[in-house]
Design a protein around this motif. Structure first.
Motif, PDB file in Angstrom:
ATOM      1  N   GLY A 212      60.714 -15.753 -85.370  1.00 20.24           N
ATOM      2  CA  GLY A 212      60.013 -14.937 -86.361  1.00 20.24           C
ATOM      3  C   GLY A 212      59.625 -15.697 -87.617  1.00 20.24           C
ATOM      4  O   GLY A 212      59.413 -16.913 -87.604  1.00 20.24           O
ATOM      5  N   ARG A 213      59.572 -14.973 -88.724  1.00 18.27           N
ATOM      6  CA  ARG A 213      59.084 -15.517 -89.984  1.00 18.27           C
ATOM      7  C   ARG A 213      59.997 -16.617 -90.498  1.00 18.27           C
ATOM      8  O   ARG A 213      61.215 -16.475 -90.520  1.00 18.27           O
ATOM      9  N   GLN A 214      59.391 -17.696 -90.929  1.00 15.46           N
ATOM     10  CA  GLN A 214      60.139 -18.797 -91.521  1.00 15.46           C
ATOM     11  C   GLN A 214      60.055 -18.714 -93.048  1.00 15.46           C
ATOM     12  O   GLN A 214      59.028 -18.331 -93.602  1.00 15.46           O
ATOM     13  N   ALA A 215      61.135 -19.073 -93.701  1.00 20.03           N
ATOM     14  CA  ALA A 215      61.133 -19.073 -95.161  1.00 20.03           C
ATOM     15  C   ALA A 215      60.102 -20.065 -95.676  1.00 20.03           C
ATOM     16  O   ALA A 215      59.894 -21.123 -95.080  1.00 20.03           O
ATOM     17  N   PRO A 216      59.395 -19.749 -96.776  1.00 23.36           N
ATOM     18  CA  PRO A 216      58.473 -20.720 -97.366  1.00 23.36           C
ATOM     19  C   PRO A 216      59.219 -22.011 -97.704  1.00 23.36           C
ATOM     20  O   PRO A 216      60.391 -21.957 -98.096  1.00 23.36           O
ATOM     21  N   PRO A 217      58.577 -23.151 -97.514  1.00 24.07           N
ATOM     22  CA  PRO A 217      59.254 -24.417 -97.821  1.00 24.07           C
ATOM     23  C   PRO A 217      59.765 -24.436 -99.264  1.00 24.07           C
ATOM     24  O   PRO A 217      59.048 -24.081-100.198  1.00 24.07           O
ATOM     25  N   LEU A 218      61.002 -24.819 -99.441  1.00 26.12           N
ATOM     26  CA  LEU A 218      61.615 -24.913-100.762  1.00 26.12           C
ATOM     27  C   LEU A 218      61.996 -26.360-101.011  1.00 26.12           C
ATOM     28  O   LEU A 218      62.789 -26.942-100.272  1.00 26.12           O
ATOM     29  N   ALA A 219      61.389 -26.946-102.014  1.00 28.70           N
ATOM     30  CA  ALA A 219      61.652 -28.356-102.307  1.00 28.70           C
ATOM     31  C   ALA A 219      63.109 -28.551-102.702  1.00 28.70           C
ATOM     32  O   ALA A 219      63.656 -27.788-103.492  1.00 28.70           O
ATOM     33  N   VAL A 220      63.712 -29.579-102.156  1.00 24.01           N
ATOM     34  CA  VAL A 220      65.109 -29.870-102.461  1.00 24.01           C
ATOM     35  C   VAL A 220      65.292 -30.103-103.958  1.00 24.01           C
ATOM     36  O   VAL A 220      66.257 -29.623-104.565  1.00 24.01           O
ATOM     37  N   GLU A 221      64.360 -30.791-104.584  1.00 25.23           N
ATOM     38  CA  GLU A 221      64.488 -31.089-106.010  1.00 25.23           C
ATOM     39  C   GLU A 221      64.444 -29.812-106.853  1.00 25.23           C
ATOM     40  O   GLU A 221      65.187 -29.667-107.830  1.00 25.23           O
ATOM     41  N   THR A 222      63.575 -28.878-106.461  1.00 27.32           N
ATOM     42  CA  THR A 222      63.508 -27.603-107.175  1.00 27.32           C
ATOM     43  C   THR A 222      64.816 -26.838-107.038  1.00 27.32           C
ATOM     44  O   THR A 222      65.350 -26.302-108.015  1.00 27.32           O
ATOM     45  N   ALA A 223      65.334 -26.786-105.811  1.00 23.80           N
ATOM     46  CA  ALA A 223      66.603 -26.099-105.578  1.00 23.80           C
ATOM     47  C   ALA A 223      67.727 -26.766-106.360  1.00 23.80           C
ATOM     48  O   ALA A 223      68.568 -26.085-106.967  1.00 23.80           O
ATOM     49  N   ARG A 224      67.748 -28.089-106.372  1.00 25.62           N
ATOM     50  CA  ARG A 224      68.811 -28.802-107.083  1.00 25.62           C
ATOM     51  C   ARG A 224      68.767 -28.502-108.575  1.00 25.62           C
ATOM     52  O   ARG A 224      69.799 -28.264-109.202  1.00 25.62           O
ATOM     53  N   ARG A 225      67.541 -28.465-109.139  1.00 18.77           N
ATOM     54  CA  ARG A 225      67.414 -28.165-110.567  1.00 18.77           C
ATOM     55  C   ARG A 225      67.943 -26.768-110.880  1.00 18.77           C
ATOM     56  O   ARG A 225      68.685 -26.567-111.849  1.00 18.77           O
ATOM     57  N   ARG A 226      67.563 -25.802-110.070  1.00 14.16           N
ATOM     58  CA  ARG A 226      68.016 -24.436-110.288  1.00 14.16           C
ATOM     59  C   ARG A 226      69.546 -24.328-110.171  1.00 14.16           C
ATOM     60  O   ARG A 226      70.206 -23.622-110.960  1.00 14.16           O
ATOM     61  N   MET A 227      70.096 -25.036-109.222  1.00 15.86           N
ATOM     62  CA  MET A 227      71.542 -24.969-109.012  1.00 15.86           C
ATOM     63  C   MET A 227      72.295 -25.708-110.113  1.00 15.86           C
ATOM     64  O   MET A 227      73.350 -25.249-110.566  1.00 15.86           O
ATOM     65  N   ASP A 228      71.731 -26.790-110.599  1.00 18.29           N
ATOM     66  CA  ASP A 228      72.341 -27.481-111.737  1.00 18.29           C
ATOM     67  C   ASP A 228      72.316 -26.609-112.976  1.00 18.29           C
ATOM     68  O   ASP A 228      73.272 -26.566-113.753  1.00 18.29           O
ATOM     69  N   GLU A 229      71.217 -25.889-113.187  1.00 13.58           N
ATOM     70  CA  GLU A 229      71.120 -24.980-114.323  1.00 13.58           C
ATOM     71  C   GLU A 229      72.150 -23.854-114.220  1.00 13.58           C
ATOM     72  O   GLU A 229      72.774 -23.459-115.215  1.00 13.58           O
ATOM     73  N   ALA A 230      72.322 -23.340-113.012  1.00 13.50           N
ATOM     74  CA  ALA A 230      73.312 -22.287-112.818  1.00 13.50           C
ATOM     75  C   ALA A 230      74.718 -22.798-113.088  1.00 13.50           C
ATOM     76  O   ALA A 230      75.539 -22.116-113.733  1.00 13.50           O
ATOM     77  N   ARG A 231      74.992 -24.005-112.666  1.00 16.25           N
ATOM     78  CA  ARG A 231      76.310 -24.604-112.926  1.00 16.25           C
ATOM     79  C   ARG A 231      76.559 -24.735-114.415  1.00 16.25           C
ATOM     80  O   ARG A 231      77.688 -24.537-114.906  1.00 16.25           O
ATOM     81  N   ALA A 232      75.494 -25.050-115.126  1.00 10.87           N
ATOM     82  CA  ALA A 232      75.614 -25.244-116.574  1.00 10.87           C
ATOM     83  C   ALA A 232      75.576 -23.919-117.343  1.00 10.87           C
ATOM     84  O   ALA A 232      75.739 -23.902-118.582  1.00 10.87           O
ATOM     85  N   GLY A 233      75.293 -22.837-116.618  1.00  5.07           N
ATOM     86  CA  GLY A 233      75.268 -21.519-117.260  1.00  5.07           C
ATOM     87  C   GLY A 233      74.007 -21.235-118.026  1.00  5.07           C
ATOM     88  O   GLY A 233      73.996 -20.402-118.941  1.00  5.07           O
ATOM     89  N   ILE A 234      72.895 -21.894-117.673  1.00  7.16           N
ATOM     90  CA  ILE A 234      71.654 -21.699-118.410  1.00  7.16           C
ATOM     91  C   ILE A 234      70.561 -21.089-117.540  1.00  7.16           C
ATOM     92  O   ILE A 234      69.425 -21.001-117.960  1.00  7.16           O
TER      93      ILE A 234
END
Length: 235
Positions: A212-234
Motif C-alpha cells: 500500500g501507501r508508502q510514507a513520503p521520503p523523509l531526509a535523515v538530516e531533517t529527522a536528525r535536526r528535529r530529534m536533536d531539537e526535541a532532546r534539547a527541549g526546543i
C-alpha cells in the motif's frame, strides 16, 4: 542497516511510553517517528494514540516489538522511525497488512517453536499454509496440540518439557489471532526459543510496510535536526 540510524539520529529506543524525550532522547518507536516527522509530540501507549497518518496495524506491530525486544535488539527498529508517519491507507490495505503480519508469523516464526517441542506435523502445517484462513487454522491446531503436551508433561512431573510446551502454546495462541499486536506478542513468545526471531519479525514488518501507501521520503538530516531539537527541549 542495524545500528546505523540510531547513531545518525542520536536517539535511543526504549520500552514503554514517555511524557517527552529527555536529554538521552529515549522514547518508543512511534514516539520517535512522531518527533522525526515534525508532528506535535504525544506519549504513545497503544496504536490508537498515534496520529491519523500512522498505519494502525504497522504502528501496533512496531510498538509490540519495541516493548518486547531486549535492549540489544531494539536498534533494529530505528530505520522505521523515518517510515511510519504517512503510512496510513484505506481499510482494505490495512487489512492486507494485518493479514501479512499474521500469515508470515505463522509460516516463519511458529514452526521453529513447535519443532522444539516435537510437534513436527503441526510445524509443517504452519510452514506450508498458503493463505490467511489456512494459517489461522494451523496455528489453532498447534495451540491445542502444544497445550495437550504441556498438560501431559505437568501431570507426569516433566516440568521443563511442560514449560516449553506451554510457551509454544502461548506463541501459537497469539499467532492464531488476526491482529497486528497479537502477531507481535507471538514474536515475543517465539523469541524465548531463539533470539533470531527478532530479525525475522523486523523483516516481516518491513514487508508489511511495502504493502500500500508508502510514507513520503523523509531526509535523515531533517529527522536528525528535529530529534536533536526535541532532546534539547526546543522543539
Amino acid at each position: 542497516m542495524r545500528g546505523a540510524f540510531d547513531h545518525i539520529l542520536h536517539w535511543r529506543l526504549l520500552p514503554g511510553s514517555h511524557a517527552f524525550p529527555g536529554p538521552d532522547g529515549g522514547t518508543c518507536i512511534n514516539e520517535a517517528a512522531i518527533v522525526a516527522a515534525g508532528l506535535p509530540y504525544r506519549a504513545i501507549r497503544s496504536s490508537a494514540d498515534c496520529p491519523p497518518c500512522f498505519s494502525r496495524p504497522l504502528a501496533a506491530y512496531a510498538l509490540g516489538l519495541n516493548d518486547a525486544m531486549p535492549d540489544a535488539e531494539r536498534p533494529r527498529l530505528m530505520s522505521f522511525v523515518l517510515r511510519l508517519s504517512g503510512s496510513a491507507d484505506d481499510p482494505a490495505v490495512e487489512a492486507a497488512r494485518t493479514a501479512h503480519l499474521t500469515l508470515q508469523t505463522v509460516r516463519r516464526l511458529l514452526p521453529g517453536v513447535l519443532e522444539q517441542v516435537a510437534l513436527t506435523a503441526e510445524a509443517e502445517g504452519c510452514r506450508t499454509a498458503d493463505h490467511l484462513e489456512e494459517a489461522v487454522a494451523a496455528a489453532r491446531a498447534a495451540s491445542w496440540a502444544a497445550g495437550s503436551v504441556a498438560d501431559a508433561a505437568a501431570r507426569g512431573g516433566v516440568w521443563i518439557r511442560g514449560a516449553r510446551a506451554a510457551a509454544a502454546c502461548r506463541a501459537a495462541t497469539f499467532a492464531a489471532e488476526t491482529d497486528a499486536r497479537a502477531a507481535a506478542d507471538a514474536a515475543e513468545a517465539a523469541a524465548l526459543f531463539s533470539p533470531a526471531v527478532w530479525a525475522e519479525a523486523v523483516a516481516i514488518l518491513d514487508e508489511a510496510l511495502a504493502i500500500g501507501r508508502q510514507a513520503p521520503p523523509l531526509a535523515v538530516e531533517t529527522a536528525r535536526r528535529r530529534m536533536d531539537e526535541a532532546r534539547a527541549g526546543i522543539a
